[in-house]
Design an enzyme around this catalytic site. Structure first.
Site, mmCIF file in Angstrom:
data_model
loop_
_atom_site.group_PDB
_atom_site.id
_atom_site.type_symbol
_atom_site.label_atom_id
_atom_site.label_comp_id
_atom_site.label_asym_id
_atom_site.label_seq_id
_atom_site.Cartn_x
_atom_site.Cartn_y
_atom_site.Cartn_z
ATOM 1 C CB SER A 167 -1.168 0.344 1.278
ATOM 2 O OG SER A 167 -2.072 0.684 0.351
ATOM 3 C CE LYS A 219 -15.692 19.746 7.639
ATOM 4 N NZ LYS A 219 -14.376 20.948 7.207
#
Length: 338
Positions: A167, A219
């Site tokens: 990763s 948000k």
């Protein structure tokens, strides 16, 4: 004897209490002083010298006197010859053992800056011994950017993976001119994952209200305590896909020969398998790299260390002192007790 034993226990407890109070006072005084940014320093270890010492020690303990004498004579001849040779090029070694939050990047940036101030791009090289299973995108993105500084300066960069570079770890590794991995090292995992628990049902069951106020429709897409919506989930998934797309693009730019859609599935492989897929360039260990490079380059390990302040040193020193004193005293008292 019983009296001495009881007295010793009382003395040990009293000493421990007094020192504990001293540690607390020192910490409070340290906290009262306006904190300053911790400064560090670059340390250099001569790995070539360490390898030479290891070799010399082994020779001295395995050769006969006659063989050792002949070897020492040969060494003197080679030493005279090397005096007239040009200075060796250098290999700078950095160790990066990355955690999930990639806070190690703070040391990495200092180490790379130090190397860039002195390295000769025509002759010198850098080896990064990388170990990481990945972590936060922004942290490993910055770490990869630090390695990119070496490439931008024209310095040859090798990344060695002995155990794992997955990763975010592979995001760093793919920047290198050459990726070397031990046979059973874990490589790949070019994917993105995000997971959070949701306790909304538990709150509802116990008649607990949760309020969250935001400005901006997205948000907050998913929440731990609020009730998640399908629209929020879809937006969150979209953001994950965008991040994965950026990851794929970055790896593909660094290693254009890769079939990115085949390797960017989030899977990981052992290095021998990763080699067949083009994720690594060579199967080898970092130890063998050092041995081969030691023949033609001077090897230095570069490490950035943060200096401990007075309160840190005092706390550690007192803690260690109390522990040792307690163990020693109890051992002696047990010896006196019939």
């Amino acid at each position: 004897m019983e009296f001495l034993y009881e007295y010793g226990l009382f003395f040990a407890k009293t000493l421990t209490f007094v020192i504990a109070i001293a540690v607390i006072v020192a910490i409070i005084m340290g906290a009262a002083v306006k904190p300053k940014a911790k400064k560090g320093e670059i340390t250099i270890d001569d790995l070539s010298e360490q390898l030479d010492d290891l070799k010399q020690s082994f020779i001295e303990n395995t050769l006969s006197k006659k063989e050792l004498k002949a070897h020492q004579k040969q060494q003197k001849t080679e030493a005279k010859k090397q005096q007239n040779d040009e200075p060796k090029s250098r290999l700078y070694v950095i160790d990066f053992n990355g955690s999930v939050d990639a806070h190690e990047v703070e040391s990495l940036r200092e180490e790379i800056t130090a190397i860039l101030t002195i390295a000769d791009k025509e002759k010198d090289r850098v080896l990064v011994r990388l170990e990481s299973g990945g972590g936060v995108v922004h942290g490993y993105g910055l770490a990869a950017s630090q390695l990119q500084r070496l490439r931008n300066a024209g310095i040859h960069l090798t990344v060695a993976i002995d155990k794992v570079a997955a990763s975010g770890g592979y995001m760093m590794a793919c920047v290198a001119n050459e990726i070397v991995a031990a046979p059973f090292a874990i490589v790949g995992s070019i994917g993105v994952i995000a997971q959070i628990p949701n306790f909304n049902k538990i709150l509802k069951k116990n008649d607990v209200d949760f309020e969250q106020i935001t400005a901006g429709e997205y948000k907050r897409t998913l929440t731990i305590f609020g009730e998640n919506t399908d629209k929020g989930r879809e937006k969150f998934k979209e953001e994950i896909e965008q991040t994965h797309g950026l990851f794929k693009t970055f790896v593909n730019e660094q290693r254009p020969s890769l079939d990115i859609d085949t390797v960017a599935t989030g899977e990981h492989w052992f290095a021998t398998q990763a080699f067949d897929k083009g994720l690594v360039d060579k199967i080898d260990t970092s130890d063998d790299i050092l041995l081969s490079q030691a023949k033609k380059r001077q090897i230095f390990k570069v490490k950035y260390r943060v200096k401990k302040n007075l309160s840190d040193k005092l706390a550690v020193g007192l803690s260690s002192g109390v522990s040792k004193a307690g163990v020693t005293l109890m051992s002696r008292l047990k010896g006196l007790n019939p």
